[in-house]
Design an enzyme around this catalytic site. Sequence first.
Site, PDB file in Angstrom:
ATOM      1  N   LYS A 280       0.812  -1.232   0.000  1.00 49.24           N
ATOM      2  CA  LYS A 280       0.000   0.000   0.000  1.00 49.24           C
ATOM      3  C   LYS A 280       0.837   1.270   0.000  1.00 49.24           C
ATOM      4  CE  LYS A 280      -0.043  -1.172   4.704  1.00 49.24           C
ATOM      5  NZ  LYS A 280      -0.100  -2.524   5.252  1.00 49.24           N
TER       6      LYS A 280
ATOM      7  N   VAL B  18      -5.228  -3.010   0.524  1.00 45.19           N
ATOM      8  CA  VAL B  18      -6.115  -2.097   1.250  1.00 45.19           C
ATOM      9  C   VAL B  18      -6.805  -2.717   2.448  1.00 45.19           C
ATOM     10  CG1 VAL B  18      -8.211  -0.689   1.072  1.00 45.19           C
ATOM     11  CG2 VAL B  18      -6.493  -0.592  -0.713  1.00 45.19           C
TER      12      VAL B  18
ATOM     13  N   GLY C 241      -6.961  -6.403   3.468  1.00 43.15           N
ATOM     14  CA  GLY C 241      -6.784  -7.829   3.696  1.00 43.15           C
ATOM     15  C   GLY C 241      -7.662  -8.677   2.811  1.00 43.15           C
TER      16      GLY C 241
ATOM     17  N   ILE D 146     -10.848  -8.646   2.491  1.00 39.01           N
ATOM     18  CA  ILE D 146     -12.101  -8.047   2.043  1.00 39.01           C
ATOM     19  C   ILE D 146     -12.026  -7.690   0.566  1.00 39.01           C
ATOM     20  CG2 ILE D 146     -13.764  -6.188   2.405  1.00 39.01           C
ATOM     21  CD1 ILE D 146     -12.568  -5.839   5.206  1.00 39.01           C
TER      22      ILE D 146
ATOM     23  N   GLY E  48      -0.472  -9.332  19.719  1.00 38.67           N
ATOM     24  CA  GLY E  48       0.097  -9.390  18.382  1.00 38.67           C
ATOM     25  C   GLY E  48      -0.610  -8.537  17.353  1.00 38.67           C
TER      26      GLY E  48
ATOM     27  N   GLU F 144       2.364  -3.641  16.265  1.00 36.85           N
ATOM     28  CA  GLU F 144       3.797  -3.853  16.130  1.00 36.85           C
ATOM     29  C   GLU F 144       4.525  -3.256  17.332  1.00 36.85           C
ATOM     30  OE1 GLU F 144       5.162  -5.503  13.715  1.00 36.85           O
ATOM     31  OE2 GLU F 144       3.460  -5.667  12.323  1.00 36.85           O
TER      32      GLU F 144
ATOM     33  N   LYS G 171      -3.945   3.708   2.348  1.00 36.58           N
ATOM     34  CA  LYS G 171      -5.109   2.993   1.824  1.00 36.58           C
ATOM     35  C   LYS G 171      -6.166   3.969   1.309  1.00 36.58           C
ATOM     36  CE  LYS G 171      -4.236  -0.833   4.984  1.00 36.58           C
ATOM     37  NZ  LYS G 171      -4.636  -1.510   6.238  1.00 36.58           N
TER      38      LYS G 171
ATOM     39  N   GLY H 226      -3.475  -9.811   8.702  1.00 34.45           N
ATOM     40  CA  GLY H 226      -3.131 -11.179   9.087  1.00 34.45           C
ATOM     41  C   GLY H 226      -2.646 -11.974   7.899  1.00 34.45           C
TER      42      GLY H 226
END
Length: 433
Positions: A107, A134, A136, A138, A189, A192, A207, A306
């Site tokens: 991105k 943008v 994942g 979706i 998790g 970061e 995005k 993820g």
Amino acid sequence: MMRTRPLKVALLGCGVVGSEVARIMTTHADDLAARIGAPVELAGVAVRRPSRVREGIDPALITTDATALVKRGDIDVVVEVIGGIEPARTLITTAFEHGASVVSANKALLAQDGAALHAAAEANSKDLYYEAAVAGAIPLIRPLRESLAGDKVNRVLGIVNGTTNFILDKMDSTGAGYQEALDEATALGYAEADPTADVEGFDAAAKAAILAGIAFHTRVRLDDVYREGMTEVTAADFASAKEMGCTIKLLAICERAGDGASVTARVHPAMIPLTHPLASVRGAYNAVFVESDASGQLMFYGPGAGGAPTASAVLGDLVAVCRNRLSGATGPGESAYAALTVSPMGDVVTRYHISLDVADKPGVLAQVATVFAEHGVSIDTVRQQGRQDGGGEASLVVVTHRASDAALVGTVEALRKLDTVRGVASIMRVEGE
């Protein structure tokens, strides 16, 4: 009939997403071949640390020379999941020049140099697909670029960063402070070790640039996107939001101006009514709300990050690009024919929720109302409450009607100069109404 010669894929990066791409290519090889019309073969994997054990990947495929891999000439598709600007930009353009199409999840690069990358793809008659960049898993880029190609999109409003949504949702549901919620997101998790890109809105801004460009057929770069992080959001802001029947989300908002001649793109925390579909998006999930002339209101919802979800989007693009490869065609490229003006944040028409610490004495409300009137901003509601600890101060909460952001910013600056205003405790935009 299925072609027997496999299509060769080069994978750049084998981290969380890249390793999932390789795994799915292996475990679903027969299904992918049936859907494409030819088998796909992982021909090489470029990494920085070759000594690391990568389960399920033939060590003979591992290389540290990404440039040599994309220059091979027999590579049909390059999958880029290393991120960042360089060397990704050079590797992608080199791949085009040596006959490969590209699937990317990058991105930041697309938001900064998308136009140049599209031009390089077109010059070499190759595909550039980036559904995973943008939201994942979706499906969003393809619906905007293809399914809504015959419609006029007026607004894209969404939660496009799972880390920030997890933090804000935790603050809303438990009353936790920002740091406490961030610590939990890190432990689980979701965040970061350095969460700056997420919590300061850089990730969402990239995005937003991509979404605005596709939705409005206009080149929108990262520098065109107004960005405001969420580190200053407090438990008190959530308490105020609840009193208004709202919650707080970090939103990416891309919209046409009323005259249709310009567009804006912005990322910032905002209050939205609990009745809005985005208000119910919990945890680390993403959702994007699209408003168009013919289709009306559409909502896309799901896991926005993820390894497996992002790999799913990458593999969807891989199938499409491979099909194009077999048919000798290319898919949709850049559509920037509209070339609309990208307006600054000051031109945006929005509402404000402003919390002031003021002197608890007669005439203060009149002074504050005068400042709003002088800047052409109409007040919707006012709530004043004396401090329980005394001290001669009160809390004054003002919610405005819609006005230009420039007028609202000017109003706040003038309020800060009033002797009776001890401080501006909170400023937040109100959206989704």
